[in-house]
Design a protein around this motif. Sequence first.
Motif, PDB file in Angstrom:
ATOM      1  N   UNK A  98      -6.559  10.672  -3.121  1.00  0.00           N
ATOM      2  CA  UNK A  98      -7.288  11.020  -1.903  1.00  0.00           C
ATOM      3  C   UNK A  98      -7.544  12.525  -1.865  1.00  0.00           C
ATOM      4  N   UNK A  99      -6.534  13.307  -2.254  1.00  0.00           N
ATOM      5  CA  UNK A  99      -6.697  14.765  -2.267  1.00  0.00           C
ATOM      6  C   UNK A  99      -7.812  15.209  -3.214  1.00  0.00           C
ATOM      7  N   UNK A 100      -7.899  14.567  -4.358  1.00  0.00           N
ATOM      8  CA  UNK A 100      -8.944  14.909  -5.315  1.00  0.00           C
ATOM      9  C   UNK A 100     -10.313  14.466  -4.797  1.00  0.00           C
ATOM     10  N   UNK A 101     -10.363  13.331  -4.131  1.00  0.00           N
ATOM     11  CA  UNK A 101     -11.612  12.894  -3.510  1.00  0.00           C
ATOM     12  C   UNK A 101     -12.049  13.886  -2.431  1.00  0.00           C
ATOM     13  N   UNK A 102     -11.085  14.398  -1.679  1.00  0.00           N
ATOM     14  CA  UNK A 102     -11.393  15.412  -0.666  1.00  0.00           C
ATOM     15  C   UNK A 102     -11.960  16.670  -1.315  1.00  0.00           C
ATOM     16  N   UNK A 103     -11.431  17.014  -2.490  1.00  0.00           N
ATOM     17  CA  UNK A 103     -11.927  18.177  -3.229  1.00  0.00           C
ATOM     18  C   UNK A 103     -13.378  17.953  -3.653  1.00  0.00           C
ATOM     19  N   UNK A 104     -13.707  16.726  -4.058  1.00  0.00           N
ATOM     20  CA  UNK A 104     -15.102  16.400  -4.404  1.00  0.00           C
ATOM     21  C   UNK A 104     -16.005  16.604  -3.201  1.00  0.00           C
ATOM     22  N   UNK A 105     -15.551  16.159  -2.033  1.00  0.00           N
ATOM     23  CA  UNK A 105     -16.336  16.337  -0.803  1.00  0.00           C
ATOM     24  C   UNK A 105     -16.563  17.819  -0.523  1.00  0.00           C
ATOM     25  N   UNK A 106     -15.521  18.609  -0.751  1.00  0.00           N
ATOM     26  CA  UNK A 106     -15.618  20.059  -0.542  1.00  0.00           C
ATOM     27  C   UNK A 106     -16.651  20.671  -1.495  1.00  0.00           C
ATOM     28  N   UNK A 107     -16.599  20.311  -2.772  1.00  0.00           N
ATOM     29  CA  UNK A 107     -17.573  20.819  -3.743  1.00  0.00           C
ATOM     30  C   UNK A 107     -18.999  20.498  -3.320  1.00  0.00           C
ATOM     31  N   UNK A 108     -19.191  19.301  -2.787  1.00  0.00           N
ATOM     32  CA  UNK A 108     -20.539  18.817  -2.485  1.00  0.00           C
ATOM     33  C   UNK A 108     -20.977  19.086  -1.049  1.00  0.00           C
ATOM     34  N   UNK A 109     -20.069  19.658  -0.264  1.00  0.00           N
ATOM     35  CA  UNK A 109     -20.356  19.945   1.139  1.00  0.00           C
ATOM     36  C   UNK A 109     -20.769  18.677   1.899  1.00  0.00           C
ATOM     37  N   UNK A 110     -19.985  17.604   1.685  1.00  0.00           N
ATOM     38  CA  UNK A 110     -20.195  16.340   2.389  1.00  0.00           C
ATOM     39  C   UNK A 110     -18.862  15.935   3.022  1.00  0.00           C
ATOM     40  N   UNK A 111     -18.878  14.890   3.825  1.00  0.00           N
ATOM     41  CA  UNK A 111     -17.644  14.453   4.467  1.00  0.00           C
ATOM     42  C   UNK A 111     -16.808  13.619   3.494  1.00  0.00           C
ATOM     43  N   UNK A 112     -15.497  13.666   3.631  1.00  0.00           N
ATOM     44  CA  UNK A 112     -14.644  12.867   2.741  1.00  0.00           C
ATOM     45  C   UNK A 112     -14.992  11.378   2.747  1.00  0.00           C
ATOM     46  N   UNK A 165     -19.954  14.207 -10.576  1.00  0.00           N
ATOM     47  CA  UNK A 165     -18.830  15.057 -10.174  1.00  0.00           C
ATOM     48  C   UNK A 165     -17.535  14.243 -10.180  1.00  0.00           C
ATOM     49  N   UNK A 166     -17.580  13.026  -9.646  1.00  0.00           N
ATOM     50  CA  UNK A 166     -16.386  12.178  -9.644  1.00  0.00           C
ATOM     51  C   UNK A 166     -15.930  11.866 -11.070  1.00  0.00           C
ATOM     52  N   UNK A 167     -16.880  11.607 -11.965  1.00  0.00           N
ATOM     53  CA  UNK A 167     -16.523  11.356 -13.368  1.00  0.00           C
ATOM     54  C   UNK A 167     -15.819  12.572 -13.975  1.00  0.00           C
ATOM     55  N   UNK A 168     -16.355  13.753 -13.739  1.00  0.00           N
ATOM     56  CA  UNK A 168     -15.736  14.975 -14.280  1.00  0.00           C
ATOM     57  C   UNK A 168     -14.331  15.171 -13.721  1.00  0.00           C
ATOM     58  N   UNK A 169     -14.178  14.979 -12.420  1.00  0.00           N
ATOM     59  CA  UNK A 169     -12.862  15.151 -11.804  1.00  0.00           C
ATOM     60  C   UNK A 169     -11.869  14.116 -12.327  1.00  0.00           C
ATOM     61  N   UNK A 221       0.843  -1.181   0.000  1.00  0.00           N
ATOM     62  CA  UNK A 221       0.000   0.000   0.000  1.00  0.00           C
ATOM     63  C   UNK A 221       0.880   1.234   0.000  1.00  0.00           C
ATOM     64  N   UNK A 222       0.572   2.142  -0.861  1.00  0.00           N
ATOM     65  CA  UNK A 222       1.306   3.390  -0.911  1.00  0.00           C
ATOM     66  C   UNK A 222       0.363   4.507  -1.276  1.00  0.00           C
ATOM     67  N   UNK A 223       0.762   5.683  -0.921  1.00  0.00           N
ATOM     68  CA  UNK A 223      -0.043   6.860  -1.226  1.00  0.00           C
ATOM     69  C   UNK A 223       0.486   7.445  -2.529  1.00  0.00           C
ATOM     70  N   UNK A 224      -0.398   7.693  -3.463  1.00  0.00           N
ATOM     71  CA  UNK A 224      -0.017   8.253  -4.752  1.00  0.00           C
ATOM     72  C   UNK A 224      -0.249   9.755  -4.747  1.00  0.00           C
ATOM     73  N   UNK A 225       0.695  10.490  -5.299  1.00  0.00           N
ATOM     74  CA  UNK A 225       0.556  11.941  -5.410  1.00  0.00           C
ATOM     75  C   UNK A 225      -0.039  12.278  -6.778  1.00  0.00           C
ATOM     76  N   UNK A 226      -0.890  13.279  -6.780  1.00  0.00           N
ATOM     77  CA  UNK A 226      -1.508  13.717  -8.027  1.00  0.00           C
ATOM     78  C   UNK A 226      -1.570  15.240  -8.035  1.00  0.00           C
ATOM     79  N   UNK A 227      -1.122  15.832  -9.125  1.00  0.00           N
ATOM     80  CA  UNK A 227      -1.277  17.274  -9.275  1.00  0.00           C
ATOM     81  C   UNK A 227      -2.743  17.566  -9.545  1.00  0.00           C
ATOM     82  N   UNK A 228      -3.304  18.430  -8.736  1.00  0.00           N
ATOM     83  CA  UNK A 228      -4.718  18.771  -8.867  1.00  0.00           C
ATOM     84  C   UNK A 228      -4.829  20.115  -9.573  1.00  0.00           C
ATOM     85  N   UNK A 229      -5.628  20.122 -10.638  1.00  0.00           N
ATOM     86  CA  UNK A 229      -5.822  21.333 -11.418  1.00  0.00           C
ATOM     87  C   UNK A 229      -7.317  21.556 -11.598  1.00  0.00           C
TER      88      UNK A 229
END
Length: 177
Positions: free
Chosen positions: A54-68, A40-44, A4-12
Amino acid sequence: METLQRYHQDINITPALTERINELISHYPEGRQKSALLPVLHELQDAHDNWLSVELQNKAAEFLNITPIEVYEVVTFYTMFNQKPVGKYMLEFCVTSCCAINKAEDVMDYACEKLGVKPGQVTADGLFSVVGVQCLGACGYAPMLQLGDFYHEHLTKEKVDQLIEDCKADKVTLHDK
């Protein structure tokens, strides 16, 4: 077993992407914005090399005002969401009953051998991933695979060779948008 490893992704998150996400959310009543989670997840994912960190998933939560965790539950449930980097061309071979009977796994193994990867891996050049997926609902056309939004049916080794060559030559359309 993969470590298991954490992957980094540039978010734009561009203004155009923000506008599109807000437009999707506007289709649902106030207080029901979570209903827009799948689109929203499909668009992202489409805007970020076909995977969701994970960071991008957190951004989806922020857009939707829900918990990660509400986003993580969906992303980990649906195989259409990728949680690690994938190739530009992800060959998704159906491996359920009808396709299996028609030797889909043999054709998938051939694609892996040709590309020098195991299922779930990405080629060194970042162009290809090969994965086995559950029923794609095209049993009458077995064996088959999905590449982007499109099905490739009645597969043979020769058809896989041609598809790989077309991808390398950038002659393949991935999305019907």
